[in-house]
Design a protein around this motif. Sequence first.
Motif, short mmCIF file in Angstrom:
data_model
loop_
_atom_site.label_atom_id
_atom_site.label_comp_id
_atom_site.label_asym_id
_atom_site.label_seq_id
_atom_site.Cartn_x
_atom_site.Cartn_y
_atom_site.Cartn_z
N TYR A 1 0.85 -1.26 -0.02
CA TYR A 1 0.33 -0.12 -0.04
C TYR A 1 0.90 1.38 0.18
N TYR B 1 0.15 -0.41 -7.07
CA TYR B 1 -0.90 -1.07 -6.80
C TYR B 1 -2.26 -0.50 -7.51
N ALA C 1 -12.03 2.14 2.99
CA ALA C 1 -10.99 1.64 2.54
C ALA C 1 -11.05 1.87 1.20
N GLY D 1 -8.92 2.88 -0.95
CA GLY D 1 -7.66 2.79 -1.64
C GLY D 1 -7.33 3.91 -2.70
N ARG E 1 -9.94 3.58 -7.44
CA ARG E 1 -10.54 2.90 -8.71
C ARG E 1 -11.83 2.98 -8.77
N ASP F 1 -9.90 6.20 3.82
CA ASP F 1 -9.02 5.31 3.96
C ASP F 1 -8.01 5.66 4.82
N ILE F 2 -7.50 5.04 5.56
CA ILE F 2 -6.59 5.14 6.85
C ILE F 2 -5.16 5.64 6.42
N ASN G 1 -10.36 6.14 9.80
CA ASN G 1 -10.06 4.70 10.27
C ASN G 1 -11.54 3.79 10.12
N MET G 2 -11.42 2.76 9.53
CA MET G 2 -12.93 2.10 9.47
C MET G 2 -13.38 1.36 10.93
N SER H 1 -14.64 -3.27 -0.97
CA SER H 1 -14.15 -4.06 -1.97
C SER H 1 -12.99 -5.11 -1.66
N SER I 1 -10.99 -5.79 1.88
CA SER I 1 -10.55 -4.86 2.33
C SER I 1 -11.03 -4.77 4.18
C1 LIG Z 1 -6.82 -4.20 -0.69
S1 LIG Z 1 -6.63 -2.68 -0.43
C2 LIG Z 1 -8.26 -2.09 -1.42
C3 LIG Z 1 -8.45 -0.75 -1.65
C4 LIG Z 1 -9.82 -0.58 -2.41
N1 LIG Z 1 -10.95 -0.97 -1.77
C5 LIG Z 1 -9.88 -1.23 -3.83
O1 LIG Z 1 -10.68 -1.84 -4.24
O2 LIG Z 1 -8.95 -1.05 -4.76
C6 LIG Z 1 -7.26 -2.38 1.43
C7 LIG Z 1 -7.22 -0.75 1.68
O3 LIG Z 1 -7.60 -0.82 3.24
C8 LIG Z 1 -7.09 0.28 3.87
N2 LIG Z 1 -7.15 0.23 5.04
C9 LIG Z 1 -6.53 -0.85 5.81
N3 LIG Z 1 -7.05 -0.74 7.20
C10 LIG Z 1 -8.00 0.16 7.36
C11 LIG Z 1 -8.71 0.86 8.27
N4 LIG Z 1 -8.67 0.70 9.54
N5 LIG Z 1 -9.55 2.15 7.99
C12 LIG Z 1 -9.72 2.61 6.68
N6 LIG Z 1 -8.83 1.89 5.62
C13 LIG Z 1 -8.02 1.03 6.05
C14 LIG Z 1 -5.95 0.20 3.30
O4 LIG Z 1 -4.99 1.50 3.47
C15 LIG Z 1 -5.96 -0.14 1.73
O5 LIG Z 1 -6.02 1.04 0.79
#
Ligand SMILES: C[S@@+](CC[C@H](N)C(=O)[O-])C[C@H]1O[C@@H](n2cnc3c(N)ncnc32)[C@H](O)[C@@H]1O
Length: 266
Positions: free
Chosen positions: A6, A12, A46, A48, A51, A67-68, A95-96, A111, A114
């Motif tokens: 990330y 990514y 989240a 990212g 997209r 996103d965090i 933060n989620m 998606s 995440s």
């Molecule tokens: C697998 S990526 C997917 C990103 C996006 N959903 C996509 O489909 O491209 C996971 C995302 O979750 C975010 N993430 C992880 N922990 C988080 C949290 N506690 N709160 C918010 N976002 C978080 C990461 O920074 C990352 O961008």
Amino acid sequence: MASRLYALPEFYDIAFSWDLSEEIGFFKRSFKEHVPFPVRRILEPACGTGRFLRTLPADGFRITGYDINPTILRYAEDSLAAARCEGSVRTLLANMVSADIPGEFDAAFISINSIGHLHSDEDIVSHLKATGLSLREGGIYIVHLNFAHEGGLPAGDCWTMERDGVSVKTWWRILSEDMESRLSHQVGSFEVRRDGKVERFDDRHTLRLWLSSDLQDLVHRSGQFEIAAIYGEEFEELNDTEHLSGELGNVYVILQKLDVANLPIP
Ligand SMILES: C[S@@+](CC[C@H](N)C(=O)[O-])C[C@H]1O[C@@H](n2cnc3c(N)ncnc32)[C@H](O)[C@@H]1O
């Protein structure tokens, strides 16, 4: 622990740059089928690299993504500016676990597993509560996740995507699934080719290991949602929603926001 990949949002974004139209078509059908009012305002926890944030405004949606990770979010914001869709999109650092996002949304989605970044029952319940509070009654939260495997673990995935002369080959594999701690230990790598050079970035990360009984329990404990339907990888509705395993791949769980004010008092 967050994935080290990330920290490389430009790679990514290329690695995951497949066509989203079938998935967005499924979201739109789910909105029509499950939501008793037109869906206009969408929340994406989240988000990212953005997209979906870049794609959904073309269908008339207004979308808020959070996103965090500030590096990823900055990439998303720059790419939204380049795609000229900032007007319909809002981005936030949050933060989620606790994200209390102002504004009443008609629907939300998260998606490619995440939500797995939340490991504990408490964090998941807290996230579901917070998301429920951001949604209108009858609105839906589409959660894309995968369950623990019943047989052996899959061999892993490998694919290559390319954009503007940069090619990213991605490997993803589950190393182990620990039923007791409910954790899935995974490895991922990017092999990046550009300007005649090759660089490789390796990562290990840990995600929540989902069991269908835990899903039922945590959704119930959130007090905000009920499971309305579950769809498979090909967007087919799954009839046996009690018995879900990793062999199904990533599935789409449709959570419907309850009419919380009128729930019977237990
Ligand atoms: C697998 S990526 C997917 C990103 C996006 N959903 C996509 O489909 O491209 C996971 C995302 O979750 C975010 N993430 C992880 N922990 C988080 C949290 N506690 N709160 C918010 N976002 C978080 C990461 O920074 C990352 O961008």
